[in-house]
Design an enzyme around this catalytic site. Structure first.
Site, short mmCIF file in Angstrom:
data_model
loop_
_atom_site.label_atom_id
_atom_site.label_comp_id
_atom_site.label_asym_id
_atom_site.label_seq_id
_atom_site.Cartn_x
_atom_site.Cartn_y
_atom_site.Cartn_z
N HIS A 17 0.84 -1.20 0.00
CA HIS A 17 0.00 0.00 0.00
C HIS A 17 0.88 1.26 0.00
O HIS A 17 0.60 2.23 -0.71
CB HIS A 17 -0.89 0.03 1.26
CG HIS A 17 -1.91 -1.07 1.34
ND1 HIS A 17 -2.11 -1.82 2.46
CD2 HIS A 17 -2.80 -1.55 0.43
CE1 HIS A 17 -3.09 -2.70 2.26
NE2 HIS A 17 -3.51 -2.57 1.02
N LYS A 41 -17.02 -6.30 6.41
CA LYS A 41 -15.94 -7.27 6.60
C LYS A 41 -15.58 -7.37 8.07
O LYS A 41 -15.64 -6.37 8.79
CB LYS A 41 -14.68 -6.81 5.85
CG LYS A 41 -14.70 -7.04 4.35
CD LYS A 41 -13.28 -6.82 3.82
CE LYS A 41 -13.25 -6.58 2.32
NZ LYS A 41 -11.94 -6.14 1.86
N ARG A 90 -2.55 -6.15 -8.39
CA ARG A 90 -1.59 -7.27 -8.37
C ARG A 90 -1.94 -8.24 -9.47
O ARG A 90 -3.13 -8.40 -9.80
CB ARG A 90 -1.65 -7.98 -7.00
CG ARG A 90 -1.00 -7.18 -5.88
CD ARG A 90 -1.49 -7.62 -4.53
NE ARG A 90 -2.92 -7.36 -4.40
CZ ARG A 90 -3.63 -7.58 -3.31
NH1 ARG A 90 -3.05 -8.09 -2.25
NH2 ARG A 90 -4.92 -7.30 -3.25
N SER A 128 -2.96 -7.96 2.89
CA SER A 128 -3.20 -7.78 4.33
C SER A 128 -3.71 -9.08 4.94
O SER A 128 -3.32 -9.43 6.06
CB SER A 128 -4.24 -6.68 4.55
OG SER A 128 -3.76 -5.45 4.08
P1 ADP Z 1 -10.07 -3.20 -0.22
O1 ADP Z 1 -10.78 -3.73 0.98
O2 ADP Z 1 -10.70 -1.99 -0.83
O3 ADP Z 1 -9.72 -4.24 -1.26
P2 ADP Z 1 -7.29 -3.19 0.59
O4 ADP Z 1 -6.80 -2.51 1.80
O5 ADP Z 1 -7.23 -4.67 0.59
O6 ADP Z 1 -8.73 -2.62 0.38
O7 ADP Z 1 -6.52 -2.67 -0.69
C1 ADP Z 1 -6.60 -1.33 -1.11
C2 ADP Z 1 -6.03 -1.21 -2.51
O8 ADP Z 1 -4.65 -1.54 -2.49
C3 ADP Z 1 -6.67 -2.16 -3.54
O9 ADP Z 1 -6.71 -1.48 -4.77
C4 ADP Z 1 -5.70 -3.31 -3.61
O10 ADP Z 1 -5.76 -3.96 -4.86
C5 ADP Z 1 -4.39 -2.57 -3.42
N1 ADP Z 1 -3.33 -3.44 -2.88
C6 ADP Z 1 -3.42 -4.34 -1.88
N2 ADP Z 1 -2.23 -4.95 -1.66
C7 ADP Z 1 -1.36 -4.43 -2.58
C8 ADP Z 1 0.02 -4.67 -2.89
N3 ADP Z 1 0.72 -5.60 -2.27
N4 ADP Z 1 0.59 -3.92 -3.87
C9 ADP Z 1 -0.15 -3.00 -4.54
N5 ADP Z 1 -1.46 -2.74 -4.31
C10 ADP Z 1 -2.07 -3.44 -3.34
#
Ligand code: ADP
Length: 160
Positions: A17, A41, A90, A128
């Site tokens: 992130h 969630k 990803r 995450s």
């Molecule tokens: P959500 O619940 O909206 O999916 P996340 O916190 O899981 O929120 O992810 C927020 C954003 O960051 C999403 O667009 C996700 O695809 C992106 N993301 C998550 N992990 C990574 C990573 N390792 N590298 C790049 N982008 C990521």
């Protein structure tokens, strides 16, 4: 002035992130990291905890601000004067969901543009949810998260 929002659950904020936030902060005049309440969630961290961890992680990025929100991202974007939604992509996991999100966003708010940044190679397999699983089982997560997040994760799962 172009303002972008990077919305997500950030449960917790990872180096993947952070990498997207850092790169997006170079593309736009201002970047808001929107920490979504995510009522649907079951999360490990409260919204306040997620905001605090994200704030600590981006403290050195001067044009980046972290804000909590609930409800539709498109509404929060409108209220905040945002023109662009940033998401991370990803290779294995994200395309179909992010594509659907982009279509829905275009329908809900045609003036908002969605920009996806490709995840950097070293963070392609970082999520995450996987991190939380490793932390719960007592594995080391320090290489994948900012220091404040590593501390918070260890405290939450009760390891040293
Ligand atoms: P959500 O619940 O909206 O999916 P996340 O916190 O899981 O929120 O992810 C927020 C954003 O960051 C999403 O667009 C996700 O695809 C992106 N993301 C998550 N992990 C990574 C990573 N390792 N590298 C790049 N982008 C990521």
């Amino acid at each position: 002035m172009t303002i972008a929002i990077y919305p997500g659950s950030f449960d917790p904020f990872t180096n993947g992130h952070l990498d997207v936030a850092r790169r997006a902060s170079r593309l736009f005049d201002k970047l808001i990291i929107g920490v979504y309440a995510t009522p649907e969630k079951k999360l490990m961290f409260s919204q306040d905890e997620r905001v605090a961890m994200a704030r600590a992680a981006v403290a050195s990025l001067k044009n980046v601000e972290v804000r909590p929100y609930s409800g539709l991202t498109t509404e929060f974007a409108k209220e905040s004067g945002v023109q662009v939604i940033v998401r991370g992509l990803r290779v294995s996991a994200d395309f179909e969901f992010e594509f659907d999100l982009a279509m829905m966003t275009a329908k809900l708010s045609p003036s908002l543009e969605m920009v996806c940044l490709m995840a950097s190679p070293q963070y392609q397999f970082l999520s995450s949810s996987l991190l939380k699983e490793v932390a719960r089982l007592g594995g080391q997560v320090d290489d994948w998260v900012p220091p404040a997040v590593a501390r918070a994760l260890k405290k939450k799962v009760g390891t040293k």
